[in-house]
Design an enzyme around this catalytic site. Sequence first.
Site, mmCIF file in Angstrom:
data_model
loop_
_atom_site.group_PDB
_atom_site.id
_atom_site.type_symbol
_atom_site.label_atom_id
_atom_site.label_comp_id
_atom_site.label_asym_id
_atom_site.label_seq_id
_atom_site.Cartn_x
_atom_site.Cartn_y
_atom_site.Cartn_z
ATOM 1 N N THR A 18 0.818 -1.213 0.000
ATOM 2 C CA THR A 18 0.000 0.000 0.000
ATOM 3 C C THR A 18 0.854 1.265 0.000
ATOM 4 O O THR A 18 0.502 2.240 -0.652
ATOM 5 C CB THR A 18 -0.937 0.053 1.231
ATOM 6 O OG1 THR A 18 -0.150 -0.095 2.409
ATOM 7 C CG2 THR A 18 -1.973 -1.053 1.191
ATOM 8 N N VAL A 19 2.006 1.242 0.691
ATOM 9 C CA VAL A 19 2.825 2.456 0.721
ATOM 10 C C VAL A 19 3.495 2.687 -0.637
ATOM 11 O O VAL A 19 3.498 3.808 -1.162
ATOM 12 C CB VAL A 19 3.872 2.403 1.855
ATOM 13 C CG1 VAL A 19 4.790 3.616 1.788
ATOM 14 C CG2 VAL A 19 3.178 2.349 3.212
ATOM 15 N N ARG A 50 7.193 -8.647 -4.923
ATOM 16 C CA ARG A 50 7.115 -10.105 -4.919
ATOM 17 C C ARG A 50 6.453 -10.627 -6.185
ATOM 18 O O ARG A 50 6.936 -11.548 -6.818
ATOM 19 C CB ARG A 50 6.363 -10.588 -3.677
ATOM 20 C CG ARG A 50 7.290 -11.237 -2.656
ATOM 21 C CD ARG A 50 6.504 -11.978 -1.615
ATOM 22 N NE ARG A 50 5.501 -11.092 -1.042
ATOM 23 C CZ ARG A 50 5.557 -10.585 0.188
ATOM 24 N NH1 ARG A 50 6.552 -10.898 0.982
ATOM 25 N NH2 ARG A 50 4.612 -9.791 0.638
ATOM 26 N N LYS A 111 11.573 1.269 9.851
ATOM 27 C CA LYS A 111 12.032 1.654 11.191
ATOM 28 C C LYS A 111 12.890 0.575 11.842
ATOM 29 O O LYS A 111 13.854 0.862 12.539
ATOM 30 C CB LYS A 111 10.846 1.992 12.083
ATOM 31 C CG LYS A 111 9.807 0.885 12.151
ATOM 32 C CD LYS A 111 8.390 1.410 12.154
ATOM 33 C CE LYS A 111 7.925 1.646 10.725
ATOM 34 N NZ LYS A 111 6.515 1.989 10.580
ATOM 35 N N VAL A 138 9.455 7.103 11.080
ATOM 36 C CA VAL A 138 8.978 7.530 12.395
ATOM 37 C C VAL A 138 7.727 8.404 12.243
ATOM 38 O O VAL A 138 7.748 9.422 11.562
ATOM 39 C CB VAL A 138 10.050 8.346 13.151
ATOM 40 C CG1 VAL A 138 9.552 8.737 14.533
ATOM 41 C CG2 VAL A 138 11.352 7.565 13.248
ATOM 42 N N GLY A 193 -8.451 -3.047 10.101
ATOM 43 C CA GLY A 193 -7.171 -2.726 9.480
ATOM 44 C C GLY A 193 -6.293 -1.804 10.316
ATOM 45 O O GLY A 193 -5.261 -1.342 9.851
ATOM 46 N N GLU A 196 -2.321 -5.215 12.533
ATOM 47 C CA GLU A 196 -1.935 -6.255 11.589
ATOM 48 C C GLU A 196 -2.382 -7.623 12.093
ATOM 49 O O GLU A 196 -2.702 -7.793 13.265
ATOM 50 C CB GLU A 196 -0.416 -6.228 11.397
ATOM 51 C CG GLU A 196 0.022 -4.922 10.748
ATOM 52 C CD GLU A 196 1.500 -4.933 10.389
ATOM 53 O OE1 GLU A 196 1.969 -5.945 9.835
ATOM 54 O OE2 GLU A 196 2.173 -3.930 10.664
ATOM 55 N N LYS A 211 11.210 3.314 16.805
ATOM 56 C CA LYS A 211 11.089 4.736 16.448
ATOM 57 C C LYS A 211 11.770 5.621 17.501
ATOM 58 O O LYS A 211 12.436 6.597 17.173
ATOM 59 C CB LYS A 211 9.614 5.105 16.311
ATOM 60 C CG LYS A 211 8.932 4.361 15.159
ATOM 61 C CD LYS A 211 7.418 4.456 15.284
ATOM 62 C CE LYS A 211 6.701 3.716 14.164
ATOM 63 N NZ LYS A 211 5.244 3.600 14.431
ATOM 64 N N GLY A 312 -0.583 4.782 7.612
ATOM 65 C CA GLY A 312 -1.488 4.891 6.471
ATOM 66 C C GLY A 312 -0.694 5.182 5.221
ATOM 67 O O GLY A 312 0.387 5.773 5.275
#
Lengths: 444, 444
Positions: A18-19, A50, A111, A138, A193, A196, A211, A312
């Site tokens: 997602t990032v 992947r 991190k 962070v 969500g 995890e 962090k 997010g």
Amino acid sequence: MTETSEAPLRIAIAGLGTVGVGVMHLLATNRDLITARAGRGIEVVAVSARERHKDRGVDISTLAWEDDMTTLAEREDVDVVVELVGGSDGPALALSRAALGRGKGLVTANKAMVAHHGLALAEIAEANTAPLKFEAAVAGGIPVVKGLREGTSANQLTKVYGILNGTCNYILSEMEGTGADFDEVLAEAKRLGYAEADPTFDIEGIDAAHKLAILSAIGFGTRIDFDAVHVSGIVQVRAADIAQADALGFVIRLIAEADVQEEGDDRRLLQRVRPCLVARGHPLASVDGATNAVVAEGNFSGRLLFQGAGAGDGPTASAVVADLIDIARSFDSARDIGAPFSIPVARLSDLAPAEPGNRMERTYLRFTVNDRPGVLAEITAAMRDADVSIESLIQQGRAREGGEVLVAMVTHEGPERCVTEALSLLEGSDSLTGAPLVLPILAN
Amino acid sequence: MTETSEAPLRIAIAGLGTVGVGVMHLLATNRDLITARAGRGIEVVAVSARERHKDRGVDISTLAWEDDMTTLAEREDVDVVVELVGGSDGPALALSRAALGRGKGLVTANKAMVAHHGLALAEIAEANTAPLKFEAAVAGGIPVVKGLREGTSANQLTKVYGILNGTCNYILSEMEGTGADFDEVLAEAKRLGYAEADPTFDIEGIDAAHKLAILSAIGFGTRIDFDAVHVSGIVQVRAADIAQADALGFVIRLIAEADVQEEGDDRRLLQRVRPCLVARGHPLASVDGATNAVVAEGNFSGRLLFQGAGAGDGPTASAVVADLIDIARSFDSARDIGAPFSIPVARLSDLAPAEPGNRMERTYLRFTVNDRPGVLAEITAAMRDADVSIESLIQQGRAREGGEVLVAMVTHEGPERCVTEALSLLEGSDSLTGAPLVLPILAN
């Protein structure tokens, strides 16, 4: 308006979760303003993930593809590698070493990798005049790495602390809002969500500790020392604790906190992650849900607060691309953009860990005990014998299943080690039905 | 640990008031860490102020002295001029132009000068590859210029707003805490040094408008347009308004707010400084005393909050020296540190001012009226005729001196121009004993 004669900054992205997809989406959506601010375009030229053929909602068909992500670092057409794979070691680390070793820039949201290998990576970066940036590692979209590296750079910091894990903060504020117990809220958080599938790193405080170790290094100019972070998570916090805290004027938050204190001639660093009672008037008490917040106290700036979305895809992508814009603004073969940790690795100090037991704190203590005569006398005697002074005590009237009752108390300010001693005096007592919960009260 | 082979950055300070002395004090106190972070020393070589021989608590006897501050810009031994004189024009501007024109860096805390002449100065800076930095001009020690210029650089911002004037915020939160009226608290603020002898710029909102215009330019990538800021100050706010707001669940704060909205094919900028009702749960509601806070909303970052001391010699010096460290890290003849306003002046957009009347708002209205029959009917009829829908209304029971009573109401959300129209219908009415007070309610 946004044309520029300068060559674009060419990036490769490793990891298209997602990032990664968020970064591509951001670069496309805000293309014109990014070009204007960076002074040139930022173009994705190659990717690795992947699975190549998967619908991610972004078109990667025109981009170069590498099955082996480490190969991204070898491409002549790549200036900066964006590492969004995760994991402290393994492929992410190999890729990062390879990119920096070739003088390419590295931007990472990882991190765990920075907490464990940040100094080694910074040394490679410094040796190769390669930019290494990790704002996204962070507190998500909050520019707090930049805030400490550059915003408070003129200050000797005395303290850095805050709420660094959105999952824990979501769970604690949901428990507070609904009265539900930990397990129930965790299950709900997974469904939504906010947690995890395997939330161990979050709820045990490890993620916040990663962090904190990074912020400590930047804020205090010291070598990262993740192993020295004292960590306890939120698993032990019960709905009853939150209710007690509420009755006393507090909320419970997982607080990551680092400070430097003089011990004799030494300056020593104390780093801790633990649930704390936070007074309702404190700025961190109103930080709810998945929000993160960091407070830095400098000897000239005074107290600064940075707050925003801690996770997010949007906020994290915002941090990644801010790093890319910084690099695009200043990076070419003849320039660098300063030391990743604000001070070159060779000049970072090496602060020894402080002894937490000497700290003065007020403490919330919660015991689960058998409902029978003499238990309260036993507990209060242990407190007296260990020099712990009790400010208030509540014994829950209604017995729980199996005759178990809760005894909660708040101590006056005193050395932490006295509380530890009191608990050791009670160890093995068959009056207690479980391990006591000890929560410090965050100072103002 | 802090030796470095690089030549120090040599600075000249113009103005040795509390901030100038604060900068010297900071550079001395934190010398080692500044050298480590900047990669080289930062040395004051020359100063200029009104009076040479005055005890300021710092030793300037070893420094070069210039009676005419503009001469500082001509000195061969100066790399960066720090302008702490103040005033939008006159000597400060002449010095700034001269320094940048010679390719020297300029660091300034002068919000009025940057709001009025920032673009002209940035053009000179860009033409001469000279760094121009002004973190201290906005929100004291909070690194919010950097936050918007670099931290949120990947985002299209939709909104920037906050509390930018510590004097007004001190007065409003004191009125709230003590129940005292404006004049009384202002007098106390002057005694305590929270308000200047002539507080006009502060209490009329001009100072906040200067800062807002600067943040707008950086945040939205548009040309500074100070003249387009709609400004109203806090002089009209009475203790009774604060009490009414409190009863309704709000506090009153002077809010500086800028946003960009589409109007047809146009993007238009609205900039306003005005006292607002802020709901008690809003992050800005708990910003008390001389504290400042800025919220930025980006299309990927979401909402970010920056908070801290908005004034004072320590925080302001912290911001000045952070700018100097940034310059020391990257400035030499071959480099620059990017555009002062994030985007080169020639490429900043030129957003036309938006029409405020189209905005949808909830509004607090307070009338002072004669205590006689029919007044309430007259006011509510005007509201009805102008299509203003009333959510709640309170008529203060107890008559004030001279038979004057307060009528306060909160409207449902509606276009601002309807409220303006309602007020124009009431203009000249002999039921009203004074001008009505209109305070918007800050949206969440």
